[in-house]
Motif scaffolding. Structure first.
Motif, PDB file in Angstrom:
ATOM      1  N   MET A   1     111.734  40.362 -26.687  1.00  0.00           N
ATOM      2  CA  MET A   1     112.584  40.066 -27.847  1.00  0.00           C
ATOM      3  C   MET A   1     113.650  41.147 -27.986  1.00  0.00           C
ATOM      4  SD  MET A   1     111.549  39.662 -31.883  1.00  0.00           S
ATOM      5  CE  MET A   1     110.720  38.099 -31.612  1.00  0.00           C
ATOM      6  N   SER A   2     114.888  40.738 -28.272  1.00  0.00           N
ATOM      7  CA  SER A   2     115.985  41.677 -28.441  1.00  0.00           C
ATOM      8  C   SER A   2     115.798  42.518 -29.705  1.00  0.00           C
ATOM      9  CB  SER A   2     117.307  40.913 -28.527  1.00  0.00           C
ATOM     10  OG  SER A   2     118.390  41.793 -28.753  1.00  0.00           O
ATOM     11  N   VAL A   3     116.196  43.778 -29.624  1.00  0.00           N
ATOM     12  CA  VAL A   3     116.104  44.689 -30.759  1.00  0.00           C
ATOM     13  C   VAL A   3     117.467  44.763 -31.449  1.00  0.00           C
ATOM     14  CG1 VAL A   3     115.625  47.052 -31.491  1.00  0.00           C
ATOM     15  CG2 VAL A   3     114.335  46.050 -29.590  1.00  0.00           C
TER      16      VAL A   3
ATOM     17  N   ILE B   1     123.229  44.792 -24.965  1.00  0.00           N
ATOM     18  CA  ILE B   1     122.803  45.160 -23.624  1.00  0.00           C
ATOM     19  C   ILE B   1     121.905  44.053 -23.088  1.00  0.00           C
ATOM     20  CG2 ILE B   1     121.700  46.909 -22.181  1.00  0.00           C
ATOM     21  CD1 ILE B   1     124.141  47.962 -23.668  1.00  0.00           C
ATOM     22  N   VAL B   2     122.227  43.560 -21.910  1.00  0.00           N
ATOM     23  CA  VAL B   2     121.500  42.450 -21.303  1.00  0.00           C
ATOM     24  C   VAL B   2     120.990  42.873 -19.923  1.00  0.00           C
ATOM     25  CG1 VAL B   2     121.716  40.078 -20.419  1.00  0.00           C
ATOM     26  CG2 VAL B   2     122.901  40.747 -22.530  1.00  0.00           C
ATOM     27  N   ASP B   3     119.756  42.529 -19.609  1.00  0.00           N
ATOM     28  CA  ASP B   3     119.225  42.717 -18.268  1.00  0.00           C
ATOM     29  C   ASP B   3     119.978  41.758 -17.341  1.00  0.00           C
ATOM     30  OD1 ASP B   3     117.758  42.584 -15.875  1.00  0.00           O
ATOM     31  OD2 ASP B   3     115.843  42.930 -16.892  1.00  0.00           O
ATOM     32  N   ALA B   4     120.779  42.305 -16.435  1.00  0.00           N
ATOM     33  CA  ALA B   4     121.613  41.453 -15.582  1.00  0.00           C
ATOM     34  C   ALA B   4     120.792  40.643 -14.595  1.00  0.00           C
ATOM     35  CB  ALA B   4     122.636  42.316 -14.830  1.00  0.00           C
TER      36      ALA B   4
ATOM     37  N   ASN C   1     119.025  37.979 -17.385  1.00  0.00           N
ATOM     38  CA  ASN C   1     119.872  37.499 -18.482  1.00  0.00           C
ATOM     39  C   ASN C   1     119.194  37.638 -19.841  1.00  0.00           C
ATOM     40  OD1 ASN C   1     122.172  36.782 -16.967  1.00  0.00           O
ATOM     41  ND2 ASN C   1     121.227  34.846 -16.380  1.00  0.00           N
ATOM     42  N   LYS C   2     118.159  38.459 -19.914  1.00  0.00           N
ATOM     43  CA  LYS C   2     117.464  38.688 -21.184  1.00  0.00           C
ATOM     44  C   LYS C   2     118.182  39.766 -21.991  1.00  0.00           C
ATOM     45  CE  LYS C   2     113.082  40.435 -23.054  1.00  0.00           C
ATOM     46  NZ  LYS C   2     111.749  40.984 -22.702  1.00  0.00           N
ATOM     47  N   GLU C   3     118.515  39.450 -23.242  1.00  0.00           N
ATOM     48  CA  GLU C   3     119.142  40.442 -24.114  1.00  0.00           C
ATOM     49  C   GLU C   3     118.106  41.470 -24.538  1.00  0.00           C
ATOM     50  OE1 GLU C   3     122.190  39.441 -27.276  1.00  0.00           O
ATOM     51  OE2 GLU C   3     120.517  40.070 -28.554  1.00  0.00           O
TER      52      GLU C   3
END
Length: 215
Positions: A1-3, A157-160, A163-165
């Motif tokens: 989950m994105s912070v 910031i996204v894991d390239a 594609n997870k934020e």
């Protein structure tokens, strides 16, 4: 989950996330309604601003070495060319090929990211300890434009790879009369990478003036 981050908050990116090798830094903003239509949450408009010209915001990445300073101690090489350690619309790829700007957006129209910068954390040369992400309004003084005319500004910031934020910082202060913004920074700490949500507005005129803060 994105912070969802608050101003000044820091978050680990790679600690506990060993699979993270590359990130996409997305920056976004919208024009606030004109003074006759209401106020944007980043600040109210003041009289005299022209609505005949779209606000052109330019995102840049400033690569810093020891002490958070540009390596070589200068933002400029010669009179007109910026240091190779500044990635912006005029220099879309760092010489290491580990930081790449995906192109200039001239208006900020539409939803989602307006500009994106890709960073290869794993292969970035060890001499670089920090990357600062800034946004300047193009020809702000000439066009009588400022960040009080911008709303819904954010950096994420996204894991390239997936594609997870990972995290997002929505800027919500009042930035009237300010023409540049230091959104945030990615930095090394004890062999890990972290993100710091900064949200500091300045009256810098162009990327050179902002970059000189790190000389």
């Amino acid at each position: 989950m994105s912070v969802n981050l608050q101003k000044g908050q820091k978050v680990d990116l790679t600690k506990g996330n060993t699979g993270l090798k590359k990130i996409m830094v997305g920056l976004g903003w919208d024009e606030a309604p004109s003074s006759g239509q209401g106020k944007g949450f980043l600040g109210s408009l003041f009289g005299g601003a022209s609505k005949t010209q779209s606000i052109d915001c330019d995102a840049s990445a400033i690569l810093c070495g020891s002490g958070g300073k540009i390596i070589g101690g200068r933002a400029l090489i010669g009179q007109n060319m910026l240091s190779e350690d500044i990635v912006y619309f005029g220099n879309l790829s760092h010489t290491s090929r580990c930081v790449k700007h995906m192109g200039d957006n001239l208006t900020g129209a539409g939803e989602g990211d307006d500009e994106q910068i890709l960073v290869d954390l794993q292969d970035l040369p060890s001499r670089y300890e920090k990357i600062v992400f800034v946004v300047n309004i193009y020809k702000a003084g000439e066009r009588n434009q400022h960040f009080g005319m911008i709303k819904n500004a954010f950096i994420r910031i996204v894991d390239a790879g997936t594609n997870k934020e990972l995290c997002k910082f929505n800027l919500s202060d009042s930035y009237n009369n300010m023409t540049a913004m230091i959104f945030g920074e990615v930095y090394r700490y004890q062999n890990e990478w972290k993100f710091n949500a900064i949200g500091e507005a300045t009256s810098d005129s162009g990327i050179v003036a902002t970059a000189n803060r790190y000389v």
